[in-house]
Design an enzyme around this catalytic site. Structure first.
Site, PDB file in Angstrom:
ATOM      1  N   ARG A  45      51.252  78.264 143.958  1.00  0.00           N
ATOM      2  CA  ARG A  45      51.362  79.248 145.039  1.00  0.00           C
ATOM      3  C   ARG A  45      51.821  80.584 144.457  1.00  0.00           C
ATOM      4  O   ARG A  45      52.190  80.656 143.284  1.00  0.00           O
ATOM      5  CB  ARG A  45      52.330  78.772 146.143  1.00  0.00           C
ATOM      6  CG  ARG A  45      53.556  78.147 145.572  1.00  0.00           C
ATOM      7  CD  ARG A  45      54.893  78.596 146.015  1.00  0.00           C
ATOM      8  NE  ARG A  45      55.066  79.978 146.232  1.00  0.00           N
ATOM      9  CZ  ARG A  45      55.542  80.827 145.314  1.00  0.00           C
ATOM     10  NH1 ARG A  45      55.857  80.417 144.086  1.00  0.00           N
ATOM     11  NH2 ARG A  45      55.712  82.103 145.595  1.00  0.00           N
ATOM     12  N   GLY A  46      51.786  81.615 145.309  1.00  0.00           N
ATOM     13  CA  GLY A  46      52.053  82.971 144.818  1.00  0.00           C
ATOM     14  C   GLY A  46      50.708  83.627 144.534  1.00  0.00           C
ATOM     15  O   GLY A  46      49.843  83.022 143.892  1.00  0.00           O
ATOM     16  N   ALA A  47      50.540  84.861 145.022  1.00  0.00           N
ATOM     17  CA  ALA A  47      49.207  85.473 145.014  1.00  0.00           C
ATOM     18  C   ALA A  47      48.539  85.500 143.626  1.00  0.00           C
ATOM     19  O   ALA A  47      47.411  85.005 143.470  1.00  0.00           O
ATOM     20  CB  ALA A  47      49.301  86.867 145.617  1.00  0.00           C
ATOM     21  N   ARG A  88      43.283  79.368 151.216  1.00  0.00           N
ATOM     22  CA  ARG A  88      44.357  80.186 151.799  1.00  0.00           C
ATOM     23  C   ARG A  88      43.788  81.582 152.096  1.00  0.00           C
ATOM     24  O   ARG A  88      43.142  82.179 151.224  1.00  0.00           O
ATOM     25  CB  ARG A  88      45.567  80.277 150.855  1.00  0.00           C
ATOM     26  CG  ARG A  88      46.201  78.909 150.590  1.00  0.00           C
ATOM     27  CD  ARG A  88      47.576  79.017 149.980  1.00  0.00           C
ATOM     28  NE  ARG A  88      48.556  79.517 150.937  1.00  0.00           N
ATOM     29  CZ  ARG A  88      49.788  79.895 150.593  1.00  0.00           C
ATOM     30  NH1 ARG A  88      50.168  79.848 149.332  1.00  0.00           N
ATOM     31  NH2 ARG A  88      50.631  80.341 151.509  1.00  0.00           N
ATOM     32  N   GLN A 197      61.031  79.162 149.290  1.00  0.00           N
ATOM     33  CA  GLN A 197      60.656  79.546 147.920  1.00  0.00           C
ATOM     34  C   GLN A 197      61.795  80.289 147.211  1.00  0.00           C
ATOM     35  O   GLN A 197      61.904  80.229 145.982  1.00  0.00           O
ATOM     36  CB  GLN A 197      59.411  80.457 147.943  1.00  0.00           C
ATOM     37  CG  GLN A 197      58.132  79.772 148.368  1.00  0.00           C
ATOM     38  CD  GLN A 197      57.851  79.946 149.841  1.00  0.00           C
ATOM     39  OE1 GLN A 197      58.756  80.005 150.659  1.00  0.00           O
ATOM     40  NE2 GLN A 197      56.581  80.006 150.201  1.00  0.00           N
ATOM     41  N   ASP A 238      51.080  89.892 148.960  1.00  0.00           N
ATOM     42  CA  ASP A 238      49.894  89.028 148.972  1.00  0.00           C
ATOM     43  C   ASP A 238      48.618  89.819 149.170  1.00  0.00           C
ATOM     44  O   ASP A 238      47.551  89.444 148.705  1.00  0.00           O
ATOM     45  CB  ASP A 238      50.034  87.949 150.043  1.00  0.00           C
ATOM     46  CG  ASP A 238      51.046  86.914 149.586  1.00  0.00           C
ATOM     47  OD1 ASP A 238      52.258  87.177 149.759  1.00  0.00           O
ATOM     48  OD2 ASP A 238      50.635  85.907 148.997  1.00  0.00           O
ATOM     49  N   ASN A 248      53.207  90.340 152.997  1.00  0.00           N
ATOM     50  CA  ASN A 248      53.987  89.498 152.081  1.00  0.00           C
ATOM     51  C   ASN A 248      54.650  88.400 152.918  1.00  0.00           C
ATOM     52  O   ASN A 248      54.509  88.358 154.149  1.00  0.00           O
ATOM     53  CB  ASN A 248      55.028  90.343 151.327  1.00  0.00           C
ATOM     54  CG  ASN A 248      55.674  89.559 150.197  1.00  0.00           C
ATOM     55  OD1 ASN A 248      54.968  88.953 149.383  1.00  0.00           O
ATOM     56  ND2 ASN A 248      56.996  89.541 150.131  1.00  0.00           N
TER      57      ASN A 248
HETATM   58  O1  MRU Z   1      53.095  81.208 150.573  1.00  0.00           O
HETATM   59  P1  MRU Z   1      53.364  81.628 149.165  1.00  0.00           P
HETATM   60  O2  MRU Z   1      54.539  80.966 148.547  1.00  0.00           O
HETATM   61  O3  MRU Z   1      52.119  81.563 148.292  1.00  0.00           O
HETATM   62  O4  MRU Z   1      53.720  83.181 149.316  1.00  0.00           O
HETATM   63  C1  MRU Z   1      54.051  83.926 148.184  1.00  0.00           C
HETATM   64  C2  MRU Z   1      54.511  85.282 148.493  1.00  0.00           C
HETATM   65  O5  MRU Z   1      54.527  85.726 149.625  1.00  0.00           O
HETATM   66  C3  MRU Z   1      54.866  86.141 147.334  1.00  0.00           C
HETATM   67  O6  MRU Z   1      55.883  87.034 147.660  1.00  0.00           O
HETATM   68  C4  MRU Z   1      53.629  86.941 146.919  1.00  0.00           C
HETATM   69  O7  MRU Z   1      52.529  86.076 146.754  1.00  0.00           O
HETATM   70  C5  MRU Z   1      53.833  87.673 145.666  1.00  0.00           C
HETATM   71  S1  MRU Z   1      53.902  86.579 144.275  1.00  0.00           S
HETATM   72  C6  MRU Z   1      54.008  87.469 142.877  1.00  0.00           C
END
Ligand code: MRU
Length: 347
Positions: A45-47, A88, A197, A238, A248
């Site tokens: 996870r994470g963009a 996603r 997270q 994101d 985000n």
């Molecule tokens: O749902 P997630 O855990 O994938 O969401 C992640 C976030 O919102 C992060 O802040 C974003 O992706 C930036 S990661 C460098």
């Protein structure tokens, strides 16, 4: 350095982020369907990290295609792309990486085996570039931080570290750089309901690196700011619209409002690949809604009575006017000046 996505022995290794911090487990992915499931269930996870994972997912799908006909190969690869795109909806890096892989396939002439090989090399390039990008974000972020006090306490939200990227991190990359340069006293990490997270992943990464970290619940941020405990807020993104509006993790918007109320600078740190120049404003960003069990259940324990309804948007949009600067690999820009981030591209 910690790597959340690694290409090794013809498969992709992912750190299972659903098990941290209690268990460090690595999942081995061989097929595009399994990569799609890993993204959907947030093993990865994470963009930026899901962009890299999807790029490898495209290669895994490509190598399963058994045909010598170019047209048929491209049609089947488009189906792999559709599957990965459906995982996603909000993080644009996913669509960006899949788009780059499809473009590579269309532009590569030669045998199917040669296209497959080029796809693997492109996924590896996307992976390596993301690490470089994050390190550049760290450098530019360090330069953009307030000059006083000399040592800062930074509040962050969700997880934007090595786990959320190919390595180093975006917002947490800036924190890392500040720590290494002696400009950081401590990080405050919002726990980040409902998936936690911040409490689970950001806190874990900070502990690994010896960065002092204080975990607070999301609702404590305003109080901490009022008490003068916070010098700057840095979050990831994101998807950023062309006007600087930023999607985000849910809770980011309220954080930006309270930061403004207390005159605390509010930074977004993200690669240029997170900017969606096709969307004029944040109202056009699709917001993922996740299963209500993320709200009503922790482990096996049910938190709410039966008969209630739930609403579980995973992201919110912070309007550009609440953002001090957007820190990219090409420099820090005012949200209204984002076009310069693209034009000044140095990587
Ligand atoms: O749902 P997630 O855990 O994938 O969401 C992640 C976030 O919102 C992060 O802040 C974003 O992706 C930036 S990661 C460098």
């Amino acid at each position: 350095m910690l790597y959340s996505v690694v290409w090794k022995n013809n498969s992709v290794l992912l750190i299972d982020q659903t098990r941290l911090p209690n268990e460090y487990a690595v999942v081995e992915i061989h097929r595009s369907e399994d990569m799609a499931e890993a993204i959907r269930t947030m093993i990865v996870r994470g963009a930026p990290a899901i962009g890299v994972a999807a790029a490898y997912g495209m290669y895994l799908g490509a190598r399963e295609i058994e045909t010598s006909k170019r047209e048929e190969f491209l049609q089947q690869l488009e189906k792999v792309a559709q599957l990965l795109r459906s995982t996603r909806p909000t993080a644009v890096n996913l669509f960006w990486a899949i788009g780059r892989m499809m473009q590579t396939a269309y532009e590569t002439l030669g045998t199917i085996a040669e296209i497959q090989q080029t796809l693997l090399e492109t996924a590896q390039t996307i992976n390596a570039e993301d690490i470089q990008t994050c390190q550049a974000i760290g450098d530019h972020g360090l330069a953009a931080l307030p000059k006083t006090p000399e040592k800062l306490t930074i509040l962050t939200h969700c997880n934007t570290g090595a786990l959320a990227t190919a390595g180093y991190g975006t917002a947490l990359g800036v924190v890392r750089s500040a720590w290494r340069e002696g400009r950081l006293t401590r990080v405050f990490a919002d726990e980040t309901r409902p998936r936690l997270q911040g409490a689970k992943l950001t806190a874990w990464e900070c502990v690994q690196e010896g960065i002092p970290v204080t975990v607070i619940t999301d609702s404590m941020a305003a109080h901490c700011m009022k008490q003068g405990l916070i010098d700057a807020v840095i979050v990831g993104a994101d998807r950023i619209a062309a006007n600087g509006d930023t999607a985000n993790k849910i809770g980011t918007y309220s954080l930006a409002i309270v930061a403004q109320k207390h005159n605390i600078p509010f930074f977004v740190a993200a690669p240029v690949s997170t900017i969606d120049f096709t969307l004029a404003s944040g109202s056009l960003i699709p917001i993922e809604e996740r299963h209500p069990s993320e709200i009503y259940q922790i482990g096996d324990t049910l938190l709410t009575p039966s008969g209630v309804e739930f609403y579980n948007p995973a992201f919110d949009v912070t309007p550009a006017e609440l953002i001090t600067a957007i820190i990219t690999e090409n420099g820090a820009f005012a949200p209204g000046d984002l076009i310069k981030a693209q034009k000044n591209s140095v990587l």
